[in-house]
Design a protein around this motif. Structure first.
Motif, short mmCIF file in Angstrom:
data_model
loop_
_atom_site.label_atom_id
_atom_site.label_comp_id
_atom_site.label_asym_id
_atom_site.label_seq_id
_atom_site.Cartn_x
_atom_site.Cartn_y
_atom_site.Cartn_z
N GLY A 85 10.79 -13.24 -11.27
CA GLY A 85 12.22 -12.99 -11.40
C GLY A 85 12.62 -11.57 -11.04
O GLY A 85 13.80 -11.28 -10.93
N ALA A 86 11.63 -10.69 -10.86
CA ALA A 86 11.91 -9.29 -10.53
C ALA A 86 11.98 -9.11 -9.01
O ALA A 86 11.67 -10.01 -8.24
CB ALA A 86 10.83 -8.39 -11.12
N PHE A 87 12.40 -7.93 -8.61
CA PHE A 87 12.30 -7.54 -7.21
C PHE A 87 11.76 -6.13 -7.13
O PHE A 87 11.79 -5.39 -8.10
CB PHE A 87 13.64 -7.68 -6.47
N LEU A 88 11.22 -5.77 -5.99
CA LEU A 88 10.60 -4.46 -5.84
C LEU A 88 10.67 -4.03 -4.38
O LEU A 88 10.94 -4.83 -3.49
CB LEU A 88 9.16 -4.48 -6.32
N GLY A 89 10.43 -2.73 -4.17
CA GLY A 89 10.44 -2.19 -2.82
C GLY A 89 11.79 -1.71 -2.36
O GLY A 89 11.98 -1.38 -1.18
N GLU A 90 12.75 -1.62 -3.29
CA GLU A 90 14.11 -1.27 -2.87
C GLU A 90 14.24 0.18 -2.40
O GLU A 90 15.12 0.49 -1.60
CB GLU A 90 15.12 -1.57 -3.99
N LEU A 91 13.38 1.08 -2.90
CA LEU A 91 13.51 2.48 -2.49
C LEU A 91 13.31 2.63 -0.99
O LEU A 91 14.13 3.25 -0.29
CB LEU A 91 12.50 3.35 -3.25
N SER A 92 12.22 2.09 -0.46
CA SER A 92 11.96 2.19 0.98
C SER A 92 12.99 1.41 1.78
O SER A 92 13.36 1.81 2.89
CB SER A 92 10.56 1.68 1.30
N GLY A 109 14.42 4.28 3.85
CA GLY A 109 13.60 4.25 5.04
C GLY A 109 12.33 5.06 4.97
O GLY A 109 11.59 5.16 5.95
N HIS A 110 12.02 5.64 3.81
CA HIS A 110 10.80 6.44 3.66
C HIS A 110 9.62 5.55 3.27
O HIS A 110 9.81 4.39 2.88
CB HIS A 110 11.02 7.52 2.60
N PRO A 111 8.39 6.06 3.38
CA PRO A 111 7.21 5.25 3.04
C PRO A 111 7.23 4.80 1.58
O PRO A 111 7.95 5.35 0.74
CB PRO A 111 6.04 6.22 3.31
N ARG A 112 6.43 3.81 1.29
CA ARG A 112 6.35 3.28 -0.07
C ARG A 112 5.90 4.37 -1.04
O ARG A 112 5.04 5.20 -0.70
CB ARG A 112 5.33 2.13 -0.13
N SER A 113 6.45 4.36 -2.25
CA SER A 113 6.15 5.39 -3.23
C SER A 113 5.01 5.00 -4.17
O SER A 113 4.52 5.82 -4.94
CB SER A 113 7.39 5.71 -4.06
N ALA A 114 4.58 3.73 -4.12
CA ALA A 114 3.51 3.26 -5.00
C ALA A 114 2.85 2.04 -4.37
O ALA A 114 3.39 1.43 -3.45
CB ALA A 114 4.06 2.91 -6.39
N SER A 115 1.68 1.71 -4.89
CA SER A 115 1.00 0.50 -4.47
C SER A 115 1.33 -0.63 -5.44
O SER A 115 1.66 -0.39 -6.60
CB SER A 115 -0.53 0.72 -4.44
N VAL A 116 1.24 -1.86 -4.94
CA VAL A 116 1.52 -3.03 -5.78
C VAL A 116 0.38 -4.02 -5.61
O VAL A 116 0.01 -4.37 -4.49
CB VAL A 116 2.86 -3.70 -5.39
N MET A 117 -0.18 -4.46 -6.75
CA MET A 117 -1.28 -5.42 -6.76
C MET A 117 -0.86 -6.65 -7.55
O MET A 117 -0.18 -6.55 -8.57
CB MET A 117 -2.51 -4.80 -7.42
N SER A 118 -1.29 -7.82 -7.08
CA SER A 118 -1.02 -9.05 -7.83
C SER A 118 -1.95 -9.12 -9.04
O SER A 118 -3.11 -8.73 -8.97
CB SER A 118 -1.24 -10.28 -6.94
N ASP A 136 0.85 -1.19 0.00
CA ASP A 136 0.00 0.00 0.00
C ASP A 136 0.89 1.24 0.00
O ASP A 136 1.80 1.36 0.83
CB ASP A 136 -0.91 -0.01 1.24
N ARG A 137 0.65 2.13 -0.95
CA ARG A 137 1.43 3.36 -1.01
C ARG A 137 1.34 4.11 0.32
O ARG A 137 0.30 4.20 0.94
CB ARG A 137 0.93 4.26 -2.15
N GLN A 138 2.47 4.64 0.76
CA GLN A 138 2.61 5.39 2.01
C GLN A 138 2.62 4.50 3.25
O GLN A 138 2.68 4.99 4.38
CB GLN A 138 1.52 6.46 2.16
N SER A 139 2.60 3.16 3.06
CA SER A 139 2.71 2.28 4.22
C SER A 139 4.13 2.33 4.76
O SER A 139 5.07 2.75 4.07
CB SER A 139 2.34 0.84 3.84
N ASP A 140 4.30 1.89 6.00
CA ASP A 140 5.60 2.00 6.64
C ASP A 140 6.40 0.71 6.58
O ASP A 140 7.38 0.54 7.30
CB ASP A 140 5.45 2.44 8.10
N THR A 141 6.02 -0.22 5.69
CA THR A 141 6.82 -1.43 5.51
C THR A 141 8.10 -1.07 4.75
O THR A 141 8.11 -0.14 3.93
CB THR A 141 6.05 -2.50 4.74
N ARG A 142 9.17 -1.81 4.99
CA ARG A 142 10.46 -1.47 4.38
C ARG A 142 11.13 -2.66 3.71
O ARG A 142 12.24 -2.54 3.21
CB ARG A 142 11.41 -0.92 5.47
N ASP A 143 10.50 -3.82 3.70
CA ASP A 143 11.13 -5.02 3.16
C ASP A 143 11.38 -4.92 1.66
O ASP A 143 10.63 -4.25 0.93
CB ASP A 143 10.26 -6.25 3.41
#
Length: 233
Positions: free
Chosen positions: A79-86, A90-99, A43-50
């Motif tokens: 084969g991709a990865f995502l979430g590297e910015l946060s 350490g800042h909130p997520r910049s976008a939402s991701v849906m399966s 979820d965009r703006q969530s505080d997860t960092r993984d």
């Protein structure tokens, strides 16, 4: 997640620079989760960092306007990865991701990710190259959205998808499955009706042809010329 014994990170492209032993160590540090189609993963703006590894399936990266309009940023496959910015800043997520499909995600903590960057320079270089490509793609997209009309943005998106599909010996490209009008509209900030009209115009010109389960770009070079003429390239 149930039964992760048969799953690994061996098909995660950025991890290919690491030894099988290191990949196995990383896999043991991950938490694993399955998602059904159209479930929210981030979820965009969530505080997860993984950092998230896309082990199976495909996902869509999106943002939403104040009015709720969806804008697609990217579709990612196994084969991709995502979430590297946060994970990095350490800042909130910049976008939402849906399966988009049945999906398996392996999550690595930000702490372990940063340690991996520090210990393996080849992997760190791979991440930096990905970040550089993201900046370049964002710049191109800003230019297109700022300078191209809706029709031309549809042409540019069609060209982007055709290049990903690859040019055939006869100068054509095949998009399979047929692009969904709503998805294309979301990518280029326009309407489904505009996308349908542009594709119909291209069909009348003989530049695209719809088959039972595919859209054929008949003359990829001509489509490139149309986009480049408007961009001034």
């Amino acid at each position: 997640m149930d039964d992760t014994s048969s799953l690994s990170l061996d098909r995660i492209e950025p991890l290919a620079v690491l030894s099988p032993e290191v990949r196995a160590d990383i896999a043991r540090l991950c938490s694993w989760k399955r998602f059904g189609p159209h479930e929210q993963i981030i979820d965009r703006q969530s505080d997860t960092r993984d950092l998230l590894f896309l082990v199976r399936g495909s996902v869509r990266v999106v943002i939403y306007s104040v009015s709720g309009r969806e804008l697609t940023l990217d579709d990612l496959k196994e084969g991709a990865f995502l979430g590297e910015l946060s994970a990095i800043d350490g800042h909130p997520r910049s976008a939402s991701v849906m399966s988009l499909t049945e999906t398996v995600i392996a999550s690595l903590s930000a702490e372990h990710f940063r340690r991996l960057l520090a210990q393996h320079s080849d992997f760190a270089m791979m991440v930096m190259k990905r970040l550089a490509s993201m900046v370049r793609a964002s710049t191109d997209r800003i230019i297109d959205l700022s300078t191209l009309g809706a029709n031309n943005r549809v042409h540019a998106e069609l060209l982007r998808q055709a290049r990903l599909a690859g040019e055939r010996d006869d100068g054509s490209a095949i998009l399979k499955p047929i692009p969904v009008h709503g998805d294309m509209a979301s990518r280029v900030s326009t309407t489904r009706e505009t996308v349908a009209r542009v594709l119909n115009d291209l069909a009348r010109q003989g530049l695209v042809r719809r088959e039972r389960d595919a859209l054929v770009i008949v003359d990829l070079a001509r489509l490139e010329e149309m986009v480049e003429e408007v961009r001034g390239e």
